[in-house]
Design an enzyme around this catalytic site. Structure first.
Site, mmCIF file in Angstrom:
data_model
loop_
_atom_site.group_PDB
_atom_site.id
_atom_site.type_symbol
_atom_site.label_atom_id
_atom_site.label_comp_id
_atom_site.label_asym_id
_atom_site.label_seq_id
_atom_site.Cartn_x
_atom_site.Cartn_y
_atom_site.Cartn_z
ATOM 1 N N GLY A 19 27.422 52.016 41.769
ATOM 2 C CA GLY A 19 28.115 52.143 40.511
ATOM 3 C C GLY A 19 28.563 50.824 39.928
ATOM 4 O O GLY A 19 29.143 50.789 38.842
ATOM 5 N N GLU A 20 28.280 49.711 40.619
ATOM 6 C CA GLU A 20 28.730 48.410 40.104
ATOM 7 C C GLU A 20 28.068 48.044 38.783
ATOM 8 O O GLU A 20 28.562 47.181 38.060
ATOM 9 C CB GLU A 20 28.462 47.312 41.140
ATOM 10 C CG GLU A 20 29.305 47.396 42.396
ATOM 11 C CD GLU A 20 28.624 48.137 43.523
ATOM 12 O OE1 GLU A 20 29.003 47.923 44.689
ATOM 13 O OE2 GLU A 20 27.700 48.936 43.256
ATOM 14 N N THR A 61 32.785 50.918 46.997
ATOM 15 C CA THR A 61 33.522 50.324 45.885
ATOM 16 C C THR A 61 34.190 51.387 45.021
ATOM 17 O O THR A 61 35.293 51.194 44.504
ATOM 18 C CB THR A 61 32.571 49.491 45.008
ATOM 19 O OG1 THR A 61 31.799 48.635 45.847
ATOM 20 C CG2 THR A 61 33.340 48.654 44.011
ATOM 21 N N ARG A 120 35.355 42.342 44.461
ATOM 22 C CA ARG A 120 35.566 43.755 44.130
ATOM 23 C C ARG A 120 36.762 44.352 44.860
ATOM 24 O O ARG A 120 37.149 45.491 44.591
ATOM 25 C CB ARG A 120 34.309 44.563 44.481
ATOM 26 C CG ARG A 120 33.090 44.208 43.652
ATOM 27 C CD ARG A 120 31.830 44.806 44.257
ATOM 28 N NE ARG A 120 31.519 44.192 45.549
ATOM 29 C CZ ARG A 120 30.551 44.615 46.360
ATOM 30 N NH1 ARG A 120 29.832 45.676 46.032
ATOM 31 N NH2 ARG A 120 30.319 43.991 47.503
ATOM 32 N N ARG A 176 25.631 38.371 56.223
ATOM 33 C CA ARG A 176 25.210 38.330 54.819
ATOM 34 C C ARG A 176 24.958 36.917 54.300
ATOM 35 O O ARG A 176 24.168 36.717 53.387
ATOM 36 C CB ARG A 176 26.237 39.056 53.946
ATOM 37 C CG ARG A 176 26.048 40.567 53.938
ATOM 38 C CD ARG A 176 24.862 40.973 53.070
ATOM 39 N NE ARG A 176 24.346 42.287 53.391
ATOM 40 C CZ ARG A 176 24.869 43.425 52.943
ATOM 41 N NH1 ARG A 176 25.968 43.398 52.203
ATOM 42 N NH2 ARG A 176 24.305 44.561 53.262
ATOM 43 N N ASP A 211 24.864 50.601 56.933
ATOM 44 C CA ASP A 211 25.356 50.621 55.551
ATOM 45 C C ASP A 211 24.501 51.568 54.720
ATOM 46 O O ASP A 211 24.256 51.340 53.527
ATOM 47 C CB ASP A 211 25.353 49.217 54.954
ATOM 48 C CG ASP A 211 26.363 49.037 53.827
ATOM 49 O OD1 ASP A 211 27.258 49.887 53.700
ATOM 50 O OD2 ASP A 211 26.249 48.054 53.076
#
Length: 384
Positions: free
Chosen positions: A73-74, A103, A167, A231, A289
Site C-alpha cells: 500500500g505504500e 506498514t 515509515r 538488506r 516476509d
C-alpha cells in the site's frame, strides 16, 4: 490411529541415520534406528504404515515473519499485496507461521490477522501472531499488548515494530523499553516467548536503538529479534556486531533483483558469512516476509515500485545454504527452523524428537525439492 513412517533418513536436525518414526496424536511417540534388531516400534491393523524408502526427513520449517493478510500500500491502494493462500502455504515446506501487520495497520487489523491465522490452522498448519504494528502506539485487540499476549492463545509477542525506517514512528528509547518490558512480562505470565520482532530499515542508526534499550535497562538484547538485517551491506555488518554482542539476527529470504542490485546480501550468503564470522548459530534465523511488499524508494524516499514476498523462498534459501554455500544440513535446518522455534518459545517445533510435534518434510532423492509435507502428524501435501 497411529502412523509409522519407516526408513526415514532422519535429520532431527542432527543426523540420526535411517530411522522409523511412530506418530500419534500429532506428535512423535517413538523413534527407533532401522538397523535395530526386531520389528519397527509398532505394527498392526491400527497402524498406518508409510515406507519413505530412505529419503531424507527434516523438521517442518518455522517462519517468524509472514504477512498472512498481505501488506503493501505504500504506492496507494492499487499496490496492496494479496493474502496468503492455503494451497501455497501447504506446499511451501513451512509448517509453523507467525503473522504480522505491515506498514498498513489502518485497513488491515489484528482481528483480520487472527481470523486468517485460524483459517490456516484449520487447514492443518500451526499459526501464531504478533500483536502491535509498525507504528506506535501499537494496535491491539484487547486494548493492550499485555492483554493480547496473556489472553489470546495465538498472540506470542509484539511486532513488527519499525526502527531506522522513514515509515515507522521513530520510537524513543523510553517507548521501546516500555513495550519490551510489557511484552516480556506478559510472555512470562502466559508461558510464551514474549519476543519483540523488529523491522529494521536502512536509515542511519541501524540496530543502535536496540543497543540503547539494553544499555539503559534490564532488557537483554535477545528479547528482540530484528529482521531484514541483510538488506544492505552496512546493516549486515552492524548485524554481525549485534550477534557478537549477544543479540539475535534474522535474514530475509524474499528478495528482488532491484534489492540485490542496491546492495542486499542474499540470505544464504548472509548465513554462510555469519557462520564464518563465528556468530553463535543459535542467534541466526531466517524469515520469508511472505506476502509483504518489497518496495523500492528513490533517494528522496518516494515510492518507486514493489513486489510481494514469497513463502517458498524460505525452503529455497535452505537449499542454497546447503548446496550453494556448503553449510552442513543440520546447521542450515537450525537457521530455517530450530532457532526461530527457540526464540519464539516453541520447544515442540523445529526438531524431530520424541514428544515434538510431528511436523516434517520428506525431501526428494534427486533434487532440492519437497516430496511430502506432514503437519501435526497428517500428510498435507504430496508431490504428484
Amino acid at each position: 490411529m497411529l502412523t509409522l513412517l519407516k526408513n526415514a533418513r532422519l535429520h532431527a536436525p542432527e543426523p540420526r541415520g535411517l530411522c522409523h518414526l511412530l506418530i500419534g496424536d500429532g506428535r512423535i511417540a517413538a523413534i527407533a534406528a532401522a538397523d535395530d534388531a526386531g520389528e519397527p516400534p509398532a505394527h498392526g491393523p491400527a497402524v498406518t504404515v508409510v515406507d519413505l524408502e530412505g529419503r531424507r526427513v527434516i523438521p517442518g520449517l518455522v517462519d517468524p515473519l509472514v504477512h498472512f493478510i498481505g501488506g503493501g500500500g505504500e504506492g496507494g491502494f492499487g499496490t496492496r499485496t494479496p493474502e496468503l493462500a492455503l494451497d501455497e502455504a501447504l506446499t511451501s515446506g513451512v509448517t509453523t507461521l507467525v503473522g504480522a501487520l505491515g506498514t498498513d495497520a489502518l485497513t488491515r487489523t489484528p482481528a483480520n490477522l487472527l481470523g486468517k491465522a485460524r483459517e490456516l490452522a484449520a487447514g492443518g498448519l500451526t499459526t501464531y501472531c504478533y500483536t502491535g504494528s509498525y507504528q506506535l502506539p501499537p494496535v491491539t485487540l484487547t486494548g493492550s499488548v499485555a492483554g493480547d499476549i496473556t489472553f489470546i492463545p495465538e498472540f506470542i509477542g509484539l511486532g513488527e515494530v519499525a526502527i531506522s525506517d522513514h515509515r515507522g514512528s521513530q520510537p524513543s528509547r523510553e517507548e521501546l523499553t516500555r513495550l519490551a518490558a510489557e511484552t516480556r512480562t506478559a510472555g512470562m505470565l502466559a508461558g510464551k516467548g514474549g519476543i519483540v520482532f523488529i523491522h529494521t530499515g536502512d536509515a542511519p542508526g541501524g540496530l543502535e536503538p536496540l543497543r540503547e534499550v539494553a544499555r539503559h535497562s534490564a532488557i537483554p538484547l535477545a528479547q528482540f529479534l530484528p529482521t531484514h538485517v541483510n538488506r544492505t551491506a552496512e546493516l549486515f555488518e552492524d548485524g554481525l556486531r549485534f550477534g557478537r554482542e549477544g543479540g539475535r539476527i534474522d535474514f530475509t529470504t524474499s528478495t528482488t533483483p532491484e534489492l540485490l542490485a542496491d546492495g542486499e546480501v542474499p540470505a544464504a550468503r548472509a548465513v554462510a558469512r555469519a557462520l564464518e564470522a563465528r556468530i553463535e548459530p543459535s542467534r541466526i534465523t531466517l524469515s520469508s516476509d511472505a506476502n509483504a511488499s518489497l518496495p523500492r524508494f528513490d533517494a528522496e524516499g518516494r515510492f518507486a515500485g514493489l513486489r510481494p514476498g514469497r513463502l517458498a523462498s524460505l525452503f529455497e534459501t535452505l537449499g542454497e545454504c546447503v548446496e550453494g554455500h556448503g553449510v552442513a544440513l543440520d546447521k542450515a535446518i537450525g537457521v530455517a527452523s530450530t532457532h526461530a522455534a527457540d526464540a519464539l518459545g516453541l520447544p515442540q517445533k523445529g526438531r524431530l524428537h520424541v514428544g515434538a510435534d510431528a511436523d516434517l518434510l520428506v525431501l526428494a532423492e534427486d533434487a532440492w525439492s519437497i516430496d511430502e509435507v506432514w503437519a501435526r502428524g497428517r500428510r498435507v501435501h504430496r508431490r504428484a
